[in-house]
Design an enzyme around this catalytic site. Structure first.
Site, mmCIF file in Angstrom:
data_model
loop_
_atom_site.group_PDB
_atom_site.id
_atom_site.type_symbol
_atom_site.label_atom_id
_atom_site.label_comp_id
_atom_site.label_asym_id
_atom_site.label_seq_id
_atom_site.Cartn_x
_atom_site.Cartn_y
_atom_site.Cartn_z
ATOM 1 N N ILE A 146 24.923 55.094 80.801
ATOM 2 C CA ILE A 146 25.427 54.555 81.916
ATOM 3 C C ILE A 146 25.878 53.008 82.106
ATOM 4 O O ILE A 146 26.863 52.654 82.638
ATOM 5 C CB ILE A 146 24.236 54.754 83.039
ATOM 6 C CG1 ILE A 146 23.817 56.147 83.331
ATOM 7 C CG2 ILE A 146 24.412 53.855 84.330
ATOM 8 C CD1 ILE A 146 22.504 56.273 83.805
ATOM 9 N N ASP A 147 25.185 52.217 80.986
ATOM 10 C CA ASP A 147 25.535 51.074 80.988
ATOM 11 C C ASP A 147 27.103 50.584 80.282
ATOM 12 O O ASP A 147 27.889 49.974 80.833
ATOM 13 C CB ASP A 147 24.890 50.248 79.805
ATOM 14 C CG ASP A 147 24.593 48.783 80.170
ATOM 15 O OD1 ASP A 147 24.924 48.341 81.274
ATOM 16 O OD2 ASP A 147 23.910 48.056 79.383
ATOM 17 N N ASP A 148 27.440 51.608 79.123
ATOM 18 C CA ASP A 148 28.777 51.656 78.695
ATOM 19 C C ASP A 148 29.697 52.141 79.723
ATOM 20 O O ASP A 148 30.822 51.527 80.050
ATOM 21 C CB ASP A 148 28.732 52.620 77.380
ATOM 22 C CG ASP A 148 28.554 51.660 76.377
ATOM 23 O OD1 ASP A 148 29.311 51.199 75.836
ATOM 24 O OD2 ASP A 148 27.312 51.631 75.841
#
Length: 675
Positions: free
Chosen positions: A416-418
């Protein structure tokens, strides 16, 4: 300096490369004058120094772009990666003199004066890392009586010997008979049978732990022992009693309960029905093989790959089998060869993460949105989109795919961060195929929203991966093994959603509410994936302001005061990894380029551009920059597992200072109007 289409350095400033301009906020603002639409600064004073530093940094970064469009800095961790690589090759019978010599050069160079090895630059000695490094050097032929080896073994004995090392270290030693399998926590392969709703099923573990545990269940069941090339008596406090008995914890607590469960599982190991065990191991093997990536690795990270190779080898896969051959070849790609002939093993590789951060940094520093380097970076990232279903769908069945992973190849585990940062990067670039970009953005946004956890926040890889039970297992004595929501990931998602015109969407507002509730009393936010409160705060403030909170909001003012209170006398910011377990270190540490940048990014988002802390921080970045446009940063500012596993992302020292300087010079990027 700027770059040509092949990434090489050119002779003009980054702003001069604009082919056209736009005021479309969805594309990052006015191209020729920076994301905030402000004019280039005067050449005199701090503004001029910051602009010149940003230009040098942009030129340095552009020159490092791969011809295919991506960036990747070295990902440095600690010598256990190198030691375990040698032990794996020794176990498989493929250890060669050249590899051993090169690894030993690196391991020796990392030894502390007291004989120990640390897990991060400037950190204290770590017992398990020291044991593994010592064994690796013994494999390289270093005699135990050599001064550096004698210091190491004495340090290990003073720390309790091998018996006090973590479970993973003792597993490696058990492979060669240096430790008894009977004295390790049991991890039965029948774990693979547990249904997804049952406590302690494999999907209760974070994806990195899950990928490691499944192959280790096979290793635990097989209990292999290769002939030891030498004894390790010098690493025991008492060689005649290498594993002193320890009393069990009270049965009324989780520790005592799981210790007794482990004893029962040891009994089961002796009586397990052969057919059941064989079926479990075969099912584990299928699970492992189904998750092998196209490049031969597993999850794009070294530990699961190592244990998967061992497990499959124990199940009869010879080294020439295509699965094994591809796996071993993938491990070779984790090696970084230095000019002095030494060899460092990366635990992971970070091209998607580095590329989206580099794109954001260059765009925020005034590079035109249609600059060939940025277009090429977006081309590459578009090709990296993951459009197949992975293990995340266990908790989100029916959610269409559409995310990005951290690594070159990791289709099973987009994160999710990327995904959030890739979408933020896309919005800063004018790509010639707008329809393709918009379709990818739509898929990524839909997937990210679908991965929101129940409380309103986001974890890194899974939704609602919050069971406390896996951390209680005797086997899990190292690192985080679950993936609960975190402030930094949630902040990046909220910021991305604001840039997509979704600031007022109820799902975004739930994320904002979660962030406000997660603020610590001192005004900071905990940093799960970066060190530590400086990272968390540097992530959250831009998200809150992008989502519409006024800079006068009490939560923002508290964080501004906290950042000012922890600024170093030299004008920079730093936070030591010890802050993860010692509150005295929170916000304290030697100034680093990346952490100074995080603090500046937060303060700039809070409207503090003309404040004294910002001016001092910008001056520190300008003054500490090298002539080639880079910064020196030996300190580890990345986090794998809080305290237990630390990372020095070698590109952090470049992308984050450039982002901070760019926003200081040209202003904040604007989400624009909601769609």
């Amino acid at each position: 300096m700027t770059a040509t289409t092949d990434g090489s350095a050119g002779a003009v400033g980054p702003r001069a490369a604009a082919a056209s301009t736009t005021n479309d906020p969805r594309q990052g603002g006015a191209a020729a004058s920076g994301p905030g639409g402000t004019a280039p600064p005067d050449a005199s004073g701090l503004d001029g120094a910051a602009a010149r530093a940003a230009e040098r940094a942009a030129g340095h970064l552009l020159a490092r772009q791969d011809p295919e469009g991506w960036w990747k800095g070295d990902l440095e961790t600690n010598v256990t990666m190198d030691a375990e690589d040698l032990l794996l090759r020794q176990f498989l019978g493929i250890l060669d003199a050249g590899t051993t010599h090169a690894a030993a050069l690196h391991i020796r160079r990392e030894q502390r004066d007291d004989g120990a090895w640390a897990t991060f630059y400037g950190g204290p000695g770590d017992l398990s890392a020291t044991v593994e490094a010592y064994v690796a050097l013994r494999l390289a032929g270093d005699p135990p009586e050599a001064p550096h080896m004698a210091r190491a073994s004495a340090w290990v004995r003073a720390g309790g010997g091998i018996a006090s090392a973590r479970v993973f270290t003792r597993i490696w030693l058990a492979l060669f008979g240096w430790w008894r399998w009977e004295d390790l926590p049991e991890l039965p392969p029948e774990l693979i049978f547990l249904p997804k709703w049952f406590p302690l099923n494999i999907y209760d573990f974070g994806c990195w732990a899950r990928q490691t545990i499944v192959p280790l269940t096979v290793v635990s069941a097989k209990r292999p022992v290769r002939p030891a090339p030498f004894p390790l008596d010098e690493l025991h406090t008492d060689p005649d009693l290498p594993d002193p008995p320890r009393p069990l914890a009270p049965v009324t607590g989780w520790d005592g309960l799981f210790q007794r469960l482990d004893k029962a599982l040891h009994v089961y190991h002796r009586v397990a029905p052969r057919a059941v065990r064989r079926t479990a191991m075969n099912q584990a093997a299928r699970w492992i093989i189904e998750r092998q990536e196209n490049d031969g690795c597993w999850g794009g990270i070294q530990p699961p790959a190592v244990y998967s190779v061992i497990a499959l080898h124990l199940l009869g896969y010879d080294l020439q089998h295509p699965v094994m051959r591809a796996g071993l070849e993938s491990l070779d790609r984790f090696a970084v060869w230095r000019e002095d002939g030494s060899r460092m093993i990366e635990a992971c590789q970070s091209p998607v993460w580095d590329t989206c951060l580099a794109t954001i940094a260059l765009a925020d520093a005034g590079l035109a949105p249609d600059h060939p380097a940025l277009v090429k970076a977006v081309d590459w990232m578009l090709d990296e989109e993951i459009t197949r279903t992975g293990d995340w769908a266990v908790r989100r069945p029916g959610l269409p795919p559409g995310g990005w992973a951290f690594e070159f190849h990791n289709d099973n585990y987009p994160d999710i961060d990327d995904t959030a940062e890739v979408l933020l990067a896309f919005r800063r670039v004018r790509h010639p195929d707008a329809a393709r970009l918009e379709a990818a953005v739509a898929r990524g946004t839909r997937w990210t929203l679908g991965m929101q956890s129940k409380g309103g926040a986001w974890g890194a890889f899974d939704a609602d991966n919050t069971s406390a039970l896996p951390n209680k297992l005797p086997f899990c004595d190292f690192g985080e093994v679950i993936d609960p929501p975190s402030a930094d990931v949630t902040a990046h998602v909220v910021e991305m959603l604001a840039f997509e015109g979704l600031a007022q969407d109820p799902r975004t507002r739930r994320g904002v509410e979660w962030l406000l509730a997660a603020q610590e009393p001192n005004g900071a936010w905990f940093g799960r994936w970066g060190v530590n409160h400086v990272y968390g705060t540097g992530s959250v403030l831009p998200a809150l302001t992008a989502a519409g909170l006024p800079v006068s909001h009490p939560a923002i003012r508290r964080s501004v005061r906290w950042l000012g209170s922890v600024q170093n006398e030299d004008g920079g910011w730093g936070e030591d990894l010890r802050s993860y377990h010692d509150e005295a270190w929170i916000g304290r540490g030697a100034s680093t380029a990346s952490q100074t940048a995080w603090a500046l990014i937060a303060l700039l988002a809070a409207g503090e551009r003309d404040s004294e802390p910002v001016r001092r921080g910008v001056a520190w970045l300008a003054e500490t920059q090298r002539e080639d446009g880079s910064w020196d940063e030996p300190y580890f500012t990345g986090t794998g597992f809080p305290w237990d596993f630390s990372i020095n992302y070698h590109l952090y020292r470049q992308v984050f200072p450039l982002t901070a300087l760019g926003r200081y010079v040209y202003g904040e990027p604007s989400p624009g109007e909601a769609r």
